[in-house]
Design a protein around this motif. Structure first.
Motif, mmCIF file in Angstrom:
data_model
loop_
_atom_site.group_PDB
_atom_site.id
_atom_site.type_symbol
_atom_site.label_atom_id
_atom_site.label_comp_id
_atom_site.label_asym_id
_atom_site.label_seq_id
_atom_site.Cartn_x
_atom_site.Cartn_y
_atom_site.Cartn_z
ATOM 1 N N LEU A 152 47.853 50.418 53.199
ATOM 2 C CA LEU A 152 49.279 50.033 54.630
ATOM 3 C C LEU A 152 49.649 51.382 55.200
ATOM 4 N N VAL A 153 50.193 52.035 54.573
ATOM 5 C CA VAL A 153 51.334 53.080 54.703
ATOM 6 C C VAL A 153 50.256 53.921 56.248
ATOM 7 N N ALA A 154 49.191 54.477 55.936
ATOM 8 C CA ALA A 154 48.348 55.085 56.257
ATOM 9 C C ALA A 154 48.187 54.510 57.561
ATOM 10 N N ALA A 197 46.898 58.956 53.457
ATOM 11 C CA ALA A 197 48.022 58.614 53.796
ATOM 12 C C ALA A 197 48.582 60.302 54.295
ATOM 13 N N ALA A 198 49.209 61.068 53.151
ATOM 14 C CA ALA A 198 49.227 61.854 52.523
ATOM 15 C C ALA A 198 48.805 62.899 54.585
ATOM 16 N N GLY A 199 47.333 63.073 55.050
ATOM 17 C CA GLY A 199 47.517 63.626 56.202
ATOM 18 C C GLY A 199 47.524 62.925 57.148
ATOM 19 N N ALA A 200 48.044 61.926 57.904
ATOM 20 C CA ALA A 200 48.246 60.783 58.871
ATOM 21 C C ALA A 200 49.247 61.515 58.303
ATOM 22 N N TRP A 201 50.890 61.666 57.634
ATOM 23 C CA TRP A 201 51.488 61.544 57.198
ATOM 24 C C TRP A 201 52.234 63.187 57.965
ATOM 25 N N ALA A 202 51.020 64.008 57.926
ATOM 26 C CA ALA A 202 51.244 65.410 57.419
ATOM 27 C C ALA A 202 51.234 65.496 59.018
ATOM 28 N N ALA A 219 46.955 66.247 51.106
ATOM 29 C CA ALA A 219 45.954 66.028 51.512
ATOM 30 C C ALA A 219 44.551 66.238 50.607
ATOM 31 N N GLY A 220 44.321 67.608 51.191
ATOM 32 C CA GLY A 220 43.312 68.723 50.442
ATOM 33 C C GLY A 220 42.957 68.627 49.308
ATOM 34 N N LEU A 221 44.574 68.910 47.735
ATOM 35 C CA LEU A 221 44.549 68.813 46.525
ATOM 36 C C LEU A 221 43.854 67.337 45.715
ATOM 37 N N LEU A 222 44.533 66.016 46.814
ATOM 38 C CA LEU A 222 43.883 65.280 46.380
ATOM 39 C C LEU A 222 42.052 64.117 46.812
ATOM 40 N N LEU A 223 41.893 65.265 47.892
ATOM 41 C CA LEU A 223 40.045 65.012 48.293
ATOM 42 C C LEU A 223 39.909 66.186 47.254
ATOM 43 N N GLY A 224 40.374 66.845 46.737
ATOM 44 C CA GLY A 224 39.510 68.075 45.722
ATOM 45 C C GLY A 224 39.290 67.377 44.106
ATOM 46 N N VAL A 225 40.703 66.738 44.418
ATOM 47 C CA VAL A 225 40.557 65.823 42.800
ATOM 48 C C VAL A 225 39.448 65.052 43.202
ATOM 49 N N ALA A 226 39.625 63.438 43.939
ATOM 50 C CA ALA A 226 38.684 62.960 44.074
ATOM 51 C C ALA A 226 37.374 62.856 43.682
ATOM 52 N N LEU A 240 39.891 63.014 58.294
ATOM 53 C CA LEU A 240 40.986 63.727 58.829
ATOM 54 C C LEU A 240 40.995 65.048 59.802
ATOM 55 N N VAL A 241 39.937 65.321 59.334
ATOM 56 C CA VAL A 241 38.962 66.153 60.491
ATOM 57 C C VAL A 241 39.234 65.782 61.774
ATOM 58 N N CYS A 242 38.876 64.300 62.178
ATOM 59 C CA CYS A 242 38.564 63.452 62.962
ATOM 60 C C CYS A 242 40.217 62.677 63.893
ATOM 61 N N LEU A 243 41.084 62.809 62.343
ATOM 62 C CA LEU A 243 42.277 62.447 63.062
ATOM 63 C C LEU A 243 43.121 63.979 63.270
ATOM 64 N N TYR A 244 43.087 65.143 62.970
ATOM 65 C CA TYR A 244 43.893 66.149 63.458
ATOM 66 C C TYR A 244 43.472 66.522 64.942
ATOM 67 N N PHE A 245 42.141 66.425 65.150
ATOM 68 C CA PHE A 245 41.429 66.754 66.503
ATOM 69 C C PHE A 245 42.269 65.477 67.249
ATOM 70 N N ALA A 246 42.716 64.523 66.885
ATOM 71 C CA ALA A 246 43.023 63.445 67.718
ATOM 72 C C ALA A 246 44.760 63.209 68.055
ATOM 73 N N ARG A 247 44.923 64.298 67.051
ATOM 74 C CA ARG A 247 46.898 64.857 66.865
ATOM 75 C C ARG A 247 47.013 66.310 67.491
ATOM 76 N N ARG A 248 45.482 66.485 67.858
ATOM 77 C CA ARG A 248 45.539 68.078 67.960
ATOM 78 C C ARG A 248 46.328 68.782 67.640
ATOM 79 N N ARG A 249 46.853 68.504 65.573
ATOM 80 C CA ARG A 249 46.571 70.089 65.164
ATOM 81 C C ARG A 249 45.941 70.781 64.228
#
Length: 390
Positions: A152-154, A197-202, A219-226, A240-249
């Protein structure tokens, strides 16, 4: 076309897909001799076993429907929404788990498999003094229910406040909750939800500099642990790649990628080679048969909201979540990892595949209510499946 007709059409399409998947399942079990199981697509045996505890799940669903229909979550403060969402998700998971008795809450004594994460978690739990299987199961169930508030946060960050509030019944009463109780796979889903959620926040435009970098690194650390728990979840990084692209980050991709490599590098130093483990995660079951069966499981487990979500994917700013999960599903099928037991492995992806269920019917159109009819049918299917699946 009216909203009611659209909803009925979504339901019809889902029922047709579910029926086709079940028919293919019957053919696979009957004619594919090397399939590896006589109970595909759900591993186990089937036997109707209704008891008084079976009434708990419908009661929980009725409460959630009543609260959602009265619009209470539209008006409540956001922290209360998250808290009640967690509690409702926990109650739904427990209710489904005890349909066939309390043994549904017993945690695993061990977790055989190639990744090291599950074995380490169980070892830490036992070292903490929690050794009783029921206690372990309850602990894992409580952690797995965190999936609801994290999603829900994301969704709120990516799609909007009202969309997230109206998505709550969809994610709380999801059919895939039958695999959340006492599940290490639910722990993986929680890690990935926290990553998204961390990637969306960042990547939010309000975050810049060190704050954005710290969020992307987390976000990266959590992905690596998962990824230490399941090889399939690595592909969720595409969301997150798509999200960063959409938000120009785009620069955040580097930070997140660097963070994801840290757990993998540490595991490498400790003797676990992630790539070698991925290559070893192959079984003798036929790829083509199980690829189709896995998609049939996906349709059943995601519920009717999946159809509405796919239909409206272009209408939501949360499309990166859905595209990332879809790419992860497709990648695991093409890589030959979907060879049975996928209902557990794909628990990570299910919440993101239905994220557009509460998107407007057209881009930037008026908000739509929570699809309670679709949620009700999906919840009913979950209760029936849990009642007959041993």
């Amino acid at each position: 076309m009216s909203e009611a007709r659209v909803t009925r059409w979504d339901l019809f399409v889902w029922l047709a897909l579910a029926a086709a998947g079940l028919a293919f399942t019957w053919l696979a079990v009957r004619f594919a001799s090397p399939l590896g199981t006589d109970a595909a697509p759900f591993l186990g045996t089937y036997r109707s076993n209704v008891r008084p505890a079976s009434l708990l799940a419908p009661a929980v669903a009725a409460i959630v429907f009543t609260v959602a229909a009265r619009g209470w979550w539209d008006r409540a403060s956001w922290p209360i929404v998250l808290l009640t969402g967690y509690l409702a998700g926990l109650m739904w998971t427990v209710a489904l788990a005890v349909v066939n008795g309390v043994h549904g809450l017993f945690g695993p004594a061990n977790h055989p498999g190639e990744p090291p994460g599950p074995a380490l978690v169980l070892r830490w739990i036992h070292r903490a003094g929690v050794t009783d299987p029921l206690a372990v199961g309850l602990l894992l169930t409580a952690v797995g229910a965190l999936l609801v508030p994290l999603v829900l946060v994301a969704v709120r960050n990516g799609c909007g406040d009202l969309e997230a509030r109206r998505y709550l019944p969809v994610v709380v009463l999801a059919p895939y909750a039958i695999w959340v109780a006492a599940s290490l796979d639910a722990l993986v889903a929680v890690l990935v939800a926290a990553m998204v959620a961390a990637g969306a926040w960042a990547s939010d435009h309000r975050r810049t500099g060190p704050k954005a970098g710290a969020g992307a690194l987390t976000a990266g650390l959590l992905l690596g642990v998962a990824a230490m728990f399941s090889f399939a979840v690595a592909w969720m990084g595409f969301s997150l790649v798509c999200l960063y692209f959409a938000r120009r980050r785009a620069a955040l991709n580097f930070v997140t990628g660097l963070g994801a490599l840290v757990p993998v590098a540490i595991a490498q130093l400790l003797g676990f080679r992630w790539v070698d483990g991925l290559l070893a995660a192959q079984h003798e079951r036929p790829v083509i048969w199980w690829g189709v069966l896995s998609l049939a499981v996906l349709v059943l487990a995601a519920g009717p909201a999946l159809v509405a979500s796919l239909r409206k994917m272009r209408n939501t700013p949360g499309w990166p979540f859905l595209v990332g999960a879809g790419a992860a599903v497709l990648s695991t099928v093409l890589a030959g990892l979907a060879r049975g037991g996928v209902e557990h492995a794909w628990l990570t992806f299910f919440p993101w595949l239905t994220v557009a269920a509460t998107a407007p019917e057209r881009q930037a159109g008026p908000p739509v209510p929570s699809p309670l009819l679709l949620v009700a049918v999906g919840a009913g299917a979950a209760v029936v499946l849990r009642a007959v699946l041993q």
